[in-house]
Design an enzyme around this catalytic site. Structure first.
Site, PDB file in Angstrom:
ATOM      1  N   SER A 185       5.047  -3.310  -2.382  1.00 43.06           N
ATOM      2  CA  SER A 185       5.089  -4.578  -3.113  1.00 43.06           C
ATOM      3  C   SER A 185       6.533  -4.979  -3.414  1.00 43.06           C
ATOM      4  CB  SER A 185       4.289  -4.454  -4.410  1.00 43.06           C
ATOM      5  OG  SER A 185       4.715  -3.306  -5.140  1.00 43.06           O
ATOM      6  N   ASN A 202       2.757  -6.142   5.931  1.00 39.41           N
ATOM      7  CA  ASN A 202       1.972  -6.143   4.693  1.00 39.41           C
ATOM      8  C   ASN A 202       0.924  -7.251   4.808  1.00 39.41           C
ATOM      9  OD1 ASN A 202       1.087  -6.331   1.934  1.00 39.41           O
ATOM     10  ND2 ASN A 202       2.995  -5.331   1.334  1.00 39.41           N
ATOM     11  N   HIS A 254      10.852   9.427  -4.026  1.00 43.75           N
ATOM     12  CA  HIS A 254      10.190   9.676  -5.305  1.00 43.75           C
ATOM     13  C   HIS A 254       9.560  11.061  -5.378  1.00 43.75           C
ATOM     14  CE1 HIS A 254       9.789   5.022  -5.729  1.00 43.75           C
ATOM     15  NE2 HIS A 254      11.008   5.456  -5.971  1.00 43.75           N
TER      16      HIS A 254
HETATM   17  C1  BV8 Z   1      15.397   4.592 -12.081  1.00 48.01           C
HETATM   18  C2  BV8 Z   1       6.305   8.578  -7.967  1.00 48.01           C
HETATM   19  C3  BV8 Z   1      17.474   4.872 -13.132  1.00 48.01           C
HETATM   20  C4  BV8 Z   1       5.344   8.964  -9.055  1.00 48.01           C
HETATM   21  C5  BV8 Z   1       6.992   6.293  -8.482  1.00 48.01           C
HETATM   22  C6  BV8 Z   1      13.123   0.305 -17.745  1.00 48.01           C
HETATM   23  C7  BV8 Z   1      13.376   1.642 -18.023  1.00 48.01           C
HETATM   24  C8  BV8 Z   1      13.658   2.544 -17.014  1.00 48.01           C
HETATM   25  C9  BV8 Z   1      13.694   2.111 -15.708  1.00 48.01           C
HETATM   26  C10 BV8 Z   1      13.421   0.791 -15.458  1.00 48.01           C
HETATM   27  C11 BV8 Z   1      13.150  -0.125 -16.447  1.00 48.01           C
HETATM   28  N1  BV8 Z   1      12.922  -1.334 -15.875  1.00 48.01           N
HETATM   29  C12 BV8 Z   1      13.056  -1.210 -14.531  1.00 48.01           C
HETATM   30  C13 BV8 Z   1      13.352   0.058 -14.286  1.00 48.01           C
HETATM   31  C14 BV8 Z   1      13.553   0.630 -13.018  1.00 48.01           C
HETATM   32  C15 BV8 Z   1      12.202   1.206 -12.580  1.00 48.01           C
HETATM   33  C16 BV8 Z   1      11.435   0.108 -11.903  1.00 48.01           C
HETATM   34  O1  BV8 Z   1      11.794  -0.279 -10.811  1.00 48.01           O
HETATM   35  N2  BV8 Z   1      10.396  -0.418 -12.562  1.00 48.01           N
HETATM   36  C17 BV8 Z   1       9.640  -1.504 -11.967  1.00 48.01           C
HETATM   37  C18 BV8 Z   1       8.174  -1.335 -12.312  1.00 48.01           C
HETATM   38  C19 BV8 Z   1      10.210  -2.809 -12.492  1.00 48.01           C
HETATM   39  N3  BV8 Z   1      12.549   2.267 -11.666  1.00 48.01           N
HETATM   40  C20 BV8 Z   1      12.657   3.510 -12.118  1.00 48.01           C
HETATM   41  O2  BV8 Z   1      12.382   3.882 -13.229  1.00 48.01           O
HETATM   42  C21 BV8 Z   1      13.205   4.475 -11.078  1.00 48.01           C
HETATM   43  N4  BV8 Z   1      14.299   5.216 -11.657  1.00 48.01           N
HETATM   44  O3  BV8 Z   1      15.559   3.393 -12.029  1.00 48.01           O
HETATM   45  O4  BV8 Z   1      16.325   5.469 -12.581  1.00 48.01           O
HETATM   46  C22 BV8 Z   1      17.178   4.561 -14.553  1.00 48.01           C
HETATM   47  C23 BV8 Z   1      16.829   5.597 -15.384  1.00 48.01           C
HETATM   48  C24 BV8 Z   1      16.623   5.317 -16.742  1.00 48.01           C
HETATM   49  C25 BV8 Z   1      16.725   4.007 -17.210  1.00 48.01           C
HETATM   50  C26 BV8 Z   1      17.045   2.962 -16.340  1.00 48.01           C
HETATM   51  C27 BV8 Z   1      17.264   3.247 -15.007  1.00 48.01           C
HETATM   52  C28 BV8 Z   1      12.138   5.457 -10.674  1.00 48.01           C
HETATM   53  C29 BV8 Z   1      11.035   4.717  -9.952  1.00 48.01           C
HETATM   54  C30 BV8 Z   1      10.090   5.733  -9.308  1.00 48.01           C
HETATM   55  C31 BV8 Z   1       8.792   5.793 -10.066  1.00 48.01           C
HETATM   56  N5  BV8 Z   1       7.874   6.693  -9.344  1.00 48.01           N
HETATM   57  N6  BV8 Z   1       6.237   7.144  -7.754  1.00 48.01           N
HETATM   58  C32 BV8 Z   1       3.911   8.781  -8.622  1.00 48.01           C
HETATM   59  O5  BV8 Z   1       3.641   8.551  -7.433  1.00 48.01           O
HETATM   60  O6  BV8 Z   1       3.046   8.915  -9.510  1.00 48.01           O
HETATM   61  S1  BV8 Z   1       6.829   4.646  -8.235  1.00 48.01           S
HETATM   62  C33 BV8 Z   1       5.355   4.385  -7.480  1.00 48.01           C
HETATM   63  O7  BV8 Z   1       5.019   3.051  -7.739  1.00 48.01           O
HETATM   64  C34 BV8 Z   1       5.429   4.468  -5.991  1.00 48.01           C
HETATM   65  O8  BV8 Z   1       6.222   5.528  -5.560  1.00 48.01           O
HETATM   66  C35 BV8 Z   1       5.970   3.139  -5.606  1.00 48.01           C
HETATM   67  O9  BV8 Z   1       7.365   3.133  -5.620  1.00 48.01           O
HETATM   68  C36 BV8 Z   1       5.481   2.268  -6.721  1.00 48.01           C
HETATM   69  C37 BV8 Z   1       4.315   1.465  -6.221  1.00 48.01           C
HETATM   70  O10 BV8 Z   1       4.885   0.592  -5.338  1.00 48.01           O
HETATM   71  P1  BV8 Z   1       4.292   0.460  -3.866  1.00 48.01           P
HETATM   72  O11 BV8 Z   1       4.500   1.693  -3.109  1.00 48.01           O
HETATM   73  O12 BV8 Z   1       4.879  -0.782  -3.370  1.00 48.01           O
HETATM   74  O13 BV8 Z   1       2.753   0.337  -4.049  1.00 48.01           O
HETATM   75  P2  BV8 Z   1       1.989  -0.885  -4.688  1.00 48.01           P
HETATM   76  O14 BV8 Z   1       0.634  -0.406  -5.054  1.00 48.01           O
HETATM   77  O15 BV8 Z   1       2.863  -1.532  -5.701  1.00 48.01           O
HETATM   78  O16 BV8 Z   1       1.857  -1.938  -3.483  1.00 48.01           O
HETATM   79  C38 BV8 Z   1       1.120  -1.585  -2.344  1.00 48.01           C
HETATM   80  C39 BV8 Z   1       1.474  -2.604  -1.294  1.00 48.01           C
HETATM   81  O17 BV8 Z   1       0.793  -2.250  -0.096  1.00 48.01           O
HETATM   82  C40 BV8 Z   1       1.004  -4.014  -1.645  1.00 48.01           C
HETATM   83  O18 BV8 Z   1       2.039  -4.923  -1.340  1.00 48.01           O
HETATM   84  C41 BV8 Z   1      -0.196  -4.235  -0.715  1.00 48.01           C
HETATM   85  O19 BV8 Z   1      -0.312  -5.594  -0.316  1.00 48.01           O
HETATM   86  C42 BV8 Z   1       0.179  -3.384   0.452  1.00 48.01           C
HETATM   87  N7  BV8 Z   1      -0.935  -2.894   1.259  1.00 48.01           N
HETATM   88  C43 BV8 Z   1      -2.206  -2.636   0.871  1.00 48.01           C
HETATM   89  N8  BV8 Z   1      -2.912  -2.170   1.933  1.00 48.01           N
HETATM   90  C44 BV8 Z   1      -2.049  -2.118   2.983  1.00 48.01           C
HETATM   91  C45 BV8 Z   1      -0.795  -2.582   2.562  1.00 48.01           C
HETATM   92  N9  BV8 Z   1       0.268  -2.637   3.368  1.00 48.01           N
HETATM   93  C46 BV8 Z   1       0.092  -2.250   4.654  1.00 48.01           C
HETATM   94  N10 BV8 Z   1      -1.083  -1.801   5.141  1.00 48.01           N
HETATM   95  C47 BV8 Z   1      -2.161  -1.731   4.339  1.00 48.01           C
HETATM   96  N11 BV8 Z   1      -3.337  -1.280   4.841  1.00 48.01           N
END
Ligand code: BV8
Length: 273
Positions: free
Chosen positions: A204, A228, A132
């Site tokens: 997640s 996790n 990303h």
């Molecule tokens: C794409 C960079 C093709 C920016 C990020 C509708 C329209 C368009 C796209 C979509 C759509 N519907 C779905 C999609 C696809 C979409 C997607 O997946 N959406 C999700 C929400 C359903 N994906 C995209 O858009 C991707 N591109 O598909 O292109 C396309 C193009 C056009 C149209 C269709 C398709 C691009 C996705 C990248 C987005 N950019 N980051 C920034 O940082 O600001 S995403 C960002 O959020 C992060 O990088 C990461 O990926 C995500 C968060 O997820 P996590 O890293 O898992 O973090 P989170 O907070 O969720 O969870 C933390 C975890 O840690 C928890 O489980 C917790 O329990 C755990 N934890 C906590 N403490 C600890 C721990 N674990 C271990 N130790 C600890 N101490």
């Protein structure tokens, strides 16, 4: 505040360590959770006071940037300075050790990170794919040319680009709705060839295509170890679950797989490690 994670299950650590010790082509998917112990909020944490009314998924989009470039660039620059102040934690360092141990054994350990904070690289990991992008580099919205940034906060928002009149600077990250960099996808797919052990740490498992690498590993028969403290969208499919923070589980896993003292900060791995 989430409940304290239960004690790490020794049997789960032993089973995961056995798979890790046998492996030579390791791939690690990391998410915001691995940086939580470096005091960088995850996407699911309540945002800090200044930003609590903003939803990250709303701000991390090209539409938000087009609509309100000042707010979006202020948020990213605030996060960038937070990342610069942060330090890698034992989880990052354990993965850097894992890469060194694999290299000593003629294997590889490739990190596919969703994070944009560059803490893996600062911990010493070299084989890192930034799925990303990174918050540490910004680019001109017209020419795409990247600019080196001063460590301190930006002086003006939205920042003007020095490369094109009227253009702005944006963070070199992948926003929701944007394609991942082709080079990153190609590197990740190459790393998955022959993957014989997959770790998924601190994610997640809901953002695609990144989360898809978990199922890609399962599809080639690689054991998947999830680290996790909470259950995730992939927990019911993985091979082993270490229900603990990455900074606790990863050093333990390294010690169990390669010998005590290879955890996070040990020196060169012992021969019999
Ligand atoms: C794409 C960079 C093709 C920016 C990020 C509708 C329209 C368009 C796209 C979509 C759509 N519907 C779905 C999609 C696809 C979409 C997607 O997946 N959406 C999700 C929400 C359903 N994906 C995209 O858009 C991707 N591109 O598909 O292109 C396309 C193009 C056009 C149209 C269709 C398709 C691009 C996705 C990248 C987005 N950019 N980051 C920034 O940082 O600001 S995403 C960002 O959020 C992060 O990088 C990461 O990926 C995500 C968060 O997820 P996590 O890293 O898992 O973090 P989170 O907070 O969720 O969870 C933390 C975890 O840690 C928890 O489980 C917790 O329990 C755990 N934890 C906590 N403490 C600890 C721990 N674990 C271990 N130790 C600890 N101490």
């Amino acid at each position: 505040m989430s409940d304290p994670a239960p004690a790490l299950d020794p049997a789960a650590v032993a089973a995961a360590a056995a798979d890790l010790a046998r492996a030579r082509r390791i791939v690690v998917l990391t998410g915001a959770g691995i940086s939580a112990e470096s005091d960088i909020p995850t996407f699911r944490d309540t945002m800090e006071a200044l930003w609590k009314e903003f939803d990250p998924q709303e701000l991390a989009t090209p539409e938000a940037f087009a609509r309100d470039p000042e707010t979006v660039t202020r948020w990213y620059d605030h996060r960038r300075t937070r990342c610069l102040e942060a330090e890698p934690n034992p989880g990052h360092r354990a993965l850097a050790r894992l890469e060194r141990v694999m290299r000593e054994r003629g294997g590889t350990c490739t990190i596919l990170t969703q994070n944009v904070d560059r803490l893996h690289q600062r911990a010493g990991s070299e084989d890192v794919v930034e799925l990303h992008g990174t918050i540490m580099e910004w680019r001109c919205t017209e020419t795409g040319r990247r600019v080196e940034l001063e460590p301190g906060p930006m002086p003006v928002f939205p920042p003007p680009s020095p490369h094109h009149p009227g253009a702005l600077l944006r963070p070199d990250v992948v926003w929701f709705g944007e394609m991942l960099p082709t080079a990153a996808i190609e590197r990740a797919e190459r790393a998955m060839h022959g993957c014989d052990c997959f770790l998924s740490v601190g994610t997640s498992s809901v953002v695609y295509p990144a989360a898809g690498f978990i199922d890609a590993a399962l599809a080639v028969g690689a054991p998947v170890v999830e680290v996790n403290p909470q259950a995730t969208a992939a927990s019911d499919r993985v091979t082993h679950r270490l229900v603990a923070p990455g900074g606790v589980a990863l050093p333990r896993l390294m010690d169990e797989a390669f010998g005590a003292g290879t955890g996070a900060d040990a020196g060169p791995a012992r021969e019999d490690g």
